[in-house]
Structures are given as structure tokens and as C-alpha cells.
Design a protein around this motif. Structure first.
Motif, PDB file in Angstrom:
ATOM      1  N   GLY A 388      -5.852  13.074  -4.400  1.00  0.00           N
ATOM      2  CA  GLY A 388      -5.543  12.037  -5.478  1.00  0.00           C
ATOM      3  C   GLY A 388      -4.108  12.046  -5.646  1.00  0.00           C
ATOM      4  O   GLY A 388      -3.396  11.201  -5.988  1.00  0.00           O
ATOM      5  N   ILE A 389      -3.395  13.128  -5.517  1.00  0.00           N
ATOM      6  CA  ILE A 389      -1.971  13.371  -5.640  1.00  0.00           C
ATOM      7  C   ILE A 389      -1.393  12.341  -4.533  1.00  0.00           C
ATOM      8  O   ILE A 389      -0.391  11.631  -4.937  1.00  0.00           O
ATOM      9  CB  ILE A 389      -1.517  14.637  -5.360  1.00  0.00           C
ATOM     10  N   VAL A 390      -1.865  12.495  -3.417  1.00  0.00           N
ATOM     11  CA  VAL A 390      -1.217  11.617  -2.208  1.00  0.00           C
ATOM     12  C   VAL A 390      -1.484   9.966  -2.570  1.00  0.00           C
ATOM     13  O   VAL A 390      -0.664   9.220  -2.373  1.00  0.00           O
ATOM     14  CB  VAL A 390      -1.808  11.961  -0.620  1.00  0.00           C
ATOM     15  N   ALA A 391      -2.675   9.894  -3.036  1.00  0.00           N
ATOM     16  CA  ALA A 391      -3.026   8.376  -3.518  1.00  0.00           C
ATOM     17  C   ALA A 391      -1.960   7.912  -4.450  1.00  0.00           C
ATOM     18  O   ALA A 391      -1.533   7.014  -4.302  1.00  0.00           O
ATOM     19  CB  ALA A 391      -4.429   8.272  -3.926  1.00  0.00           C
ATOM     20  N   SER A 392      -1.481   8.826  -5.413  1.00  0.00           N
ATOM     21  CA  SER A 392      -0.704   8.407  -6.549  1.00  0.00           C
ATOM     22  C   SER A 392       0.562   8.187  -5.772  1.00  0.00           C
ATOM     23  O   SER A 392       1.310   7.184  -6.474  1.00  0.00           O
ATOM     24  CB  SER A 392      -0.587   9.604  -7.709  1.00  0.00           C
ATOM     25  N   ARG A 393       1.065   9.191  -4.784  1.00  0.00           N
ATOM     26  CA  ARG A 393       2.479   8.708  -4.396  1.00  0.00           C
ATOM     27  C   ARG A 393       2.588   7.529  -3.486  1.00  0.00           C
ATOM     28  O   ARG A 393       3.627   6.576  -3.756  1.00  0.00           O
ATOM     29  CB  ARG A 393       2.738   9.930  -3.360  1.00  0.00           C
ATOM     30  N   LEU A 394       1.430   6.919  -2.987  1.00  0.00           N
ATOM     31  CA  LEU A 394       1.412   5.561  -2.210  1.00  0.00           C
ATOM     32  C   LEU A 394       1.404   4.643  -3.250  1.00  0.00           C
ATOM     33  O   LEU A 394       2.090   3.508  -3.131  1.00  0.00           O
ATOM     34  CB  LEU A 394       0.177   5.770  -1.332  1.00  0.00           C
ATOM     35  N   VAL A 395       0.743   4.750  -4.279  1.00  0.00           N
ATOM     36  CA  VAL A 395       0.697   3.705  -5.529  1.00  0.00           C
ATOM     37  C   VAL A 395       2.090   3.686  -5.899  1.00  0.00           C
ATOM     38  O   VAL A 395       2.507   2.328  -6.300  1.00  0.00           O
ATOM     39  CB  VAL A 395      -0.339   3.947  -6.550  1.00  0.00           C
ATOM     40  N   GLN A 396       2.684   4.609  -6.084  1.00  0.00           N
ATOM     41  CA  GLN A 396       4.266   4.496  -6.804  1.00  0.00           C
ATOM     42  C   GLN A 396       5.040   3.874  -5.672  1.00  0.00           C
ATOM     43  O   GLN A 396       6.139   3.060  -6.125  1.00  0.00           O
ATOM     44  CB  GLN A 396       4.887   5.881  -6.882  1.00  0.00           C
ATOM     45  N   ALA A 397       4.885   4.176  -4.544  1.00  0.00           N
ATOM     46  CA  ALA A 397       5.698   3.417  -3.331  1.00  0.00           C
ATOM     47  C   ALA A 397       5.358   2.104  -3.218  1.00  0.00           C
ATOM     48  O   ALA A 397       6.397   1.239  -2.842  1.00  0.00           O
ATOM     49  CB  ALA A 397       5.620   4.356  -2.020  1.00  0.00           C
ATOM     50  N   TRP A 398       4.451   1.453  -3.165  1.00  0.00           N
ATOM     51  CA  TRP A 398       3.789   0.118  -2.742  1.00  0.00           C
ATOM     52  C   TRP A 398       3.101  -0.455  -3.940  1.00  0.00           C
ATOM     53  O   TRP A 398       2.950  -1.805  -3.785  1.00  0.00           O
ATOM     54  CB  TRP A 398       3.112   0.118  -1.586  1.00  0.00           C
ATOM     55  N   GLY A 399       2.676   0.001  -5.122  1.00  0.00           N
ATOM     56  CA  GLY A 399       2.224  -0.868  -6.187  1.00  0.00           C
ATOM     57  C   GLY A 399       0.918  -1.222  -6.047  1.00  0.00           C
ATOM     58  O   GLY A 399       0.404  -2.358  -6.324  1.00  0.00           O
ATOM     59  N   ARG A 400      -0.089  -0.629  -4.854  1.00  0.00           N
ATOM     60  CA  ARG A 400      -1.178  -1.199  -4.520  1.00  0.00           C
ATOM     61  C   ARG A 400      -2.127  -0.143  -4.813  1.00  0.00           C
ATOM     62  O   ARG A 400      -2.009   1.026  -4.561  1.00  0.00           O
ATOM     63  CB  ARG A 400      -1.312  -1.527  -3.081  1.00  0.00           C
ATOM     64  N   PRO A 401      -3.381  -0.500  -5.260  1.00  0.00           N
ATOM     65  CA  PRO A 401      -4.676   0.546  -5.436  1.00  0.00           C
ATOM     66  C   PRO A 401      -4.772   0.994  -4.034  1.00  0.00           C
ATOM     67  O   PRO A 401      -4.729   0.634  -3.024  1.00  0.00           O
ATOM     68  CB  PRO A 401      -5.779  -0.499  -5.687  1.00  0.00           C
TER      69      PRO A 401
END
Length: 597
Positions: A388-401
Motif C-alpha cells: 500500500g505504501i508503494v502504491a501511494s508513492r506511485l500515485v503521488q508521482a503520476w496521479g493515477r490509480p
């Protein structure tokens, strides 16, 4: 093409000023708020269900009576029966902060207020890796192996989707009371449970379905106290559960439930922080000791970014009982010993997280190059506790679900966690994906912003196609990019501790009521890299002949040079913060985004 030549997709964060809803803005001014407070409130809410007074001056009077929860009276009467009959009781909760704080509320109430001996209370908390989420099969087997077996099991923060395991307990003669707040499956509450206390039920009249699992537990145990007094088993002088609101505040903030249009959540966090800052319990005292003398008083941010991650780290990497023992510690020595364990796990979690983030960022590049608006990545060597933490980092970087998956304990299976963006309801998307490809998604659950999944390895491609279609249906023509919503500009001459006091009067801040974020253009008077790895940037910024100190955490990768120099003109997005050092306070800007002006 070699890895060094592989193009990397980067998306610049965009700043966008929040829409200030004019009707609410005028109502806020009429209610006595300042112009800035009214702007902040009306930039986060449009037409709140709760009155403005309840949101800006939180109080326990806004907590609705637990009788309004469907099945609460039935559940409370069954708990009262178990207490009076001397039954053994199982407390089965999730392993995250919400689950652990729920566990503490139930256990301390039964033991300290209702007089149930500790040896008749059985703590049943699953191991994230070996047992999985909720009322899992290993927990059922552990319950059935107890001697004597409990006659009653109370779940918290889980159970709404666990009918097969609840049925197994029921067949063994064990009554199950489910308390939860997660969305229920389409078929409804588990029929084998004696009671299902969940404000998300379609047939529940409780006015606020956004409360956390720990609050549901607190409400039910409060009603059980009332029932025991009605029946004459307890005296009317039995203490209320008010002190346990400290735990409820922690669970509420850490579980990221709404602190926007929820008078209850705002009241609970406000009251809970007041209790925490009395430092009456060893767990709070030892956390303050660990964070340093300038860390108090605690605020919602302390709970979200200091306490919450330490408790969650234990359950992500190991069994969660150390977190439970830390919360229940009755002296400073015990609390300090368990906090040491939590800290060690948190450091290990950070190292694992960094490696997984780097791998995931590289793996999603082809999808980004192809224009994907949903990211799904499988990390063969990844740790499931950090998905979940890694998914949050990717969301922050690219603004995608984003969904991040890793191998499960069960051969041939994968588990995953998803994180969403504003305007995409993740659980609804998973329900739609299940309808499109039921074989590709046998297990899923969660809510609008976060979700968990389980699927067979060979179904990964089918899941990717189904979830992409489901989310595209929600998105329509909407463009996706990393976005920061700001509250506009501030007059530099007004920036000071008095302005921060004005903003803090609207606390608590959290999900759906984000801390105020402002933007402005400054000249850099001083800039230097600081920190053990030299990756934080300390700044002095000038605007309107006023110098203000600022800090930009993780401004660069370790070893990289500073991106700005003295004399540069920069545009920043920043929060106002209170810098405490040796008992003295000063204003400091926390930089969230910085670019050349």
C-alpha cells in the motif's frame, strides 16, 4: 536499448487553487470565522451535512447514540450475557492501527470496566503474511483450538465479508458479533453472524457511515455498559468509556477516514488528542520521549506520521502483538521496550519500501509510455506488507490509480493493495472488475481510497484488463496528472505565528480536510542541503522584504546537488508550521513543491 537508455516518464506536479464554495464561505463568515478560515473551510467542503458549528467547534455532543446502529442492541445484550455468565470471550481484530486500537478498547472495557478476568479474554489477531486479513481460516482454527473455547467472538474492523469462516465458528457453537466499517459484499451482511454492527449497512440508520472501526467498537461497548447497568449487573457509577477516546483518535486518524464532513470524527480526534496530551498512559509518554522534548503537544499529524507508521510497521513485517502490548503497557519500562521493537520494524520497513518503490517505478515505465491511466505492477521479490505504501508513492508521482502486487503465501496466488485518486472510488471499481471477470478477482475489499485484492497468478493479465476498463468508466474524459490543490496566496507581511494560530483553530486536519497549503513566489536568500544523507534542503526565502525560514524534505536524492541557488526566484507550495527548539517557537514553511518562478 539498455536500462541506462530507457526513457523515463516524469510528470510535473501541477498547482491548482481550490474552488471556494461561495454559499459555505458566506455561512462561515456569518458564523464568526475569519476571512482566511472561511476560505479554508469553503475550499474543502461544499454543502456539509453537519452544521458549521459542529465542524469548527467539535464536541462529544455531536456523537449519535449507538442504539441507531443496526444490531447494536442485540450485540450489546449478547456481550452482557457473556459477562454475567462468566463466558470466555474472543476478541478478533485486524492487525493495522484501527484494528489494534479497537482491540484495546474492547479488551480494556471488558477487563477494567466489566470485570472480566484477563484469563477469560483471548486476543486473536492475524499475522498479515501467514494468516491474511479478517476472520481468516488460520484464526478460525486458532479459536477452535482454545480450551475452553470462547462462547462469544467479537470482531472489530473486519468480518463483514467473512461468511464462510463465521459459519464455521457458528457450527462449533460460537456466537460471532461483527463490528466493522468496511463496505459489505453485494449479498449483504454475513448471515451466520449473531449480529453485524456496521454503519455501512444499507439497512443501518446511523447518521455517519464514515466512522472508523475503533469508533464502532467504542459505541458498541458503551451500549454494552448501559445494558449491564440496566440489568443490574453493573452499578450506575461504573466509569464511562471516555478515556478510551485517546485510542479511538489514533485509530481514526491512522485509518484515513474522513475528517471533513464528519462531526463525529472531528469530535473524537479533538477530544482524543486532549486526552493524549495529558500523557497519562505510558504509550503516549514513551512516544513523546522518543520524538523529543519539542514534539508535544501532539496533533493529528503526529498520530498520522509518527505513531501510526510505527504500529503499522509491526503488522506489516511481523506479528502485531508487540503493537498491542505497547498500547496496553502499564509502565514506562514495558512501553519503552515494545516501542524499541516497533522502531526497529519501522526502520526495516523504510528500507524495504525504498527498494520496492525503485523497482516499481522502473516497471511501470512501459505502461506510462503507452498512456495507461491505471497502473498495475507485480513485484516478484516484493514484501506484501509494504504494497500500500508503494502504491501511494506511485500515485503521488503520476496521479493515477495504482495496484501493487506481490506473491502470496498460497502457491500460485498474488495479493495486492490499491490506492486511488480523487474522483475514483476504488472498491466500486473492483466490484465492476469482478462483474467483468469474476475468475480474475476472487477476493477484494476496501473503500473509495484504498483496497486489497487476491488473485491467481495466471489471472494477472485478465485483472489488469478488467480494472482498467472499470476505472476508465469512472474517469470518462478526465485528464490525470500529479496535482496539488492550494488555498491560494498569502500576504508575506502577515505570515507569522498568529496566522498559524488562526489556521490551527480549524484543526483537526486529515483526509478530506487537508492541512492548508499555500503558494507564492520568493527569492532564495539562502539554500543548503542538510540531513544525514544530505537530501533535505534548508532555505531562507524573501518576499516583501520579509525573510522566512523553510525546509524541503527529500528535495533531492542522496548525493545529488541542490536544485536551486541563492538569488533564484522560485514558486513554492508550502504549509505553515511551528518550529519548536529548546522551548522557543518560530514560524517555518514546509515546502511541498518548488519550481523556478
Amino acid at each position: 536499448m539498455s536500462d541506462a537508455q530507457t526513457p523515463v516518464v516524469t510528470l510535473a506536479r501541477q498547482l491548482k487553487r481550490r474552488t471556494c464554495h461561495p454559499d459555505l464561505y458566506q455561512q462561515a463568515l456569518s458564523a464568526g470565522l475569519t476571512e482566511l478560515q472561511a476560505r479554508v473551510l469553503a475550499g474543502r467542503l461544499s454543502s456539509p451535512r453537519a452544521p458549521i458549528e459542529a465542524l469548527v467547534r467539535p464536541g462529544l455532543k455531536y456523537i449519535h447514540h449507538p442504539e441507531k446502529l443496526r444490531d447494536a442492541r442485540l450485540a450489546a445484550e449478547r456481550i452482557a450475557q457473556a459477562v454475567s455468565a462468566g463466558e470466555h470471550i474472543g476478541i478478533l481484530t485486524d492487525y493495522d492501527v484501527d484494528g489494534i486500537t479497537s482491540h484495546v478498547v474492547i479488551l480494556r472495557t471488558l477487563n477494567e470496566l466489566f470485570g472480566v478476568p484477563r484469563e477469560r479474554l483471548h486476543s486473536l489477531i492475524g499475522h498479515r503474511i501467514h494468516d491474511g486479513y479478517g476472520i481468516s481460516q488460520p484464526l478460525v482454527e486458532r479459536t477452535l483450538a482454545l480450551s475452553p473455547r470462547p462462547g462469544l467472538v467479537i470482531s472489530a474492523d473486519c468480518g463483514s465479508s467473512d461468511e464462510p469462516r463465521i459459519a464455521q465458528l457458528a457450527r462449533a457453537g460460537i456466537d460471532v458479533v461483527v463490528t466493522d466499517h468496511h463496505a459489505l459484499p453485494v449479498e449483504g451482511p454475513p448471515p451466520s453472524a449473531l449480529a453485524v454492527v456496521n454503519p455501512s449497512r444499507s439497512d443501518c440508520s446511523y447518521p455517519d457511515a464514515t466512522i472508523a472501526g475503533c469508533m464502532v467498537s467504542w459505541l458498541l461497548m458503551s451500549l454494552a455498559r448501559a445494558v449491564l447497568i440496566e440489568q443490574g449487573i453493573l452499578g450506575s457509577d461504573t466509569p464511562k468509556l471516555s478515556p478510551w477516546l485517546s485510542y479511538v483518535a489514533l485509530g481514526t486518524v491512522a485509518d484515513c477516514v474522513s475528517l471533513g464532513d464528519s462531526a463525529i470524527n472531528r469530535a473524537v480526534v479533538t477530544q482524543g488528542l486532549s486526552l493524549i496530551n495529558r500523557m497519562g498512559a505510558p504509550c503516549w509518554r514513551m512516544m513523546a520521549e522518543r520524538l523529543g522534548a519539542d514534539s508535544t503537544p501532539f496533533d493529528a499529524e503526529t498520530l498520522a506520521f509518527q505513531m501510526g507508521p510505527r504500529i503499522n510497521a509491526r503488522s506489516r513485517l511481523d506479528d502485531p502483538y508487540a503493537a498491542l502490548h505497547f498500547m496496553l503497557a502499564d509502565n514506562d519500562t514495558v512501553a519503552r521496550r515494545y516501542l524499541d521493537l516497533l522502531d526497529q520494524d519501522n526502520q526495516a520497513r523504510k528500507a524495504i519500501e525504498q527498494t520496492m518503490v525503485e523497482t516499481a517505478r522502473a516497471q511501470v515505465q512501459p505502461a506510462l509510455m503507452a498512456g495507461a491511466r491505471v497502473l498495475v505492477t507485480f513485484l516478484e521479490q516484493g514484501h506484501p506488507g509494504v504494497q500500500g505504501i508503494v502504491a501511494s508513492r506511485l500515485v503521488q508521482a503520476w496521479g493515477r490509480p495504482t495496484f501493487v502486487l506481490t506473491p502470496a503465501e498460497e502457491d500460485g496466488m498474488l495479493t495486492g493493495s490499491g490506492r486511488s485518486v480523487e474522483g475514483v472510488h476504488l472498491r466500486d471499481a473492483l466490484q465492476r472488475a469482478f462483474a467483468l471477470a469474476p475468475d480474475a478477482l476472487p477476493r477484494f475489499g476496501g473503500h473509495g481510497g484504498a483496497a486489497g485484492i487476491g488473485l491467481a497468478r495466471e489471472q494477472l493479465s485478465a485483472f489488469e484488463a478488467a480494472i482498467a476498463q472499470a476505472i476508465e468508466e469512472q474517469l470518462g474524459e478526465r485528464e490525470l496528472y500529479p496535482l496539488l490543490l492550494t488555498d491560494g496566496e498569502l500576504d508575506a507581511s502577515c505570515m507569522g505565528l498568529a496566522l498559524l494560530d488562526e489556521l490551527e483553530a480549524l484543526a483537526p486536519y486529515g483526509r478530506e480536510f487537508d492541512p492548508p497549503l499555500f503558494e507564492g513566489v520568493f527569492q532564495v536568500d539562502m539554500a543548503r542541503l542538510v540531513g544525514s544523507e544530505g537530501n533535505h534542503l534548508m532555505l531562507t526565502l524573501e518576499a516583501g522584504r520579509q525573510l522566512t525560514r523553510a525546509i524541503w524534505f527529500r528535495a533531492v536524492d542522496p548525493g545529488d546537488p541542490s536544485p536551486i541557488s541563492e538569488g533564484d526566484q522560485v514558486r513554492c507550495a508550502f504549509k505553515l508550521s511551528r518550529n519548536r527548539y529548546r522551548g522557543r517557537e518560530s514560524l517555518q514553511l514546509m515546502i511541498e513543491h518548488l519550481e523556478p518562478a
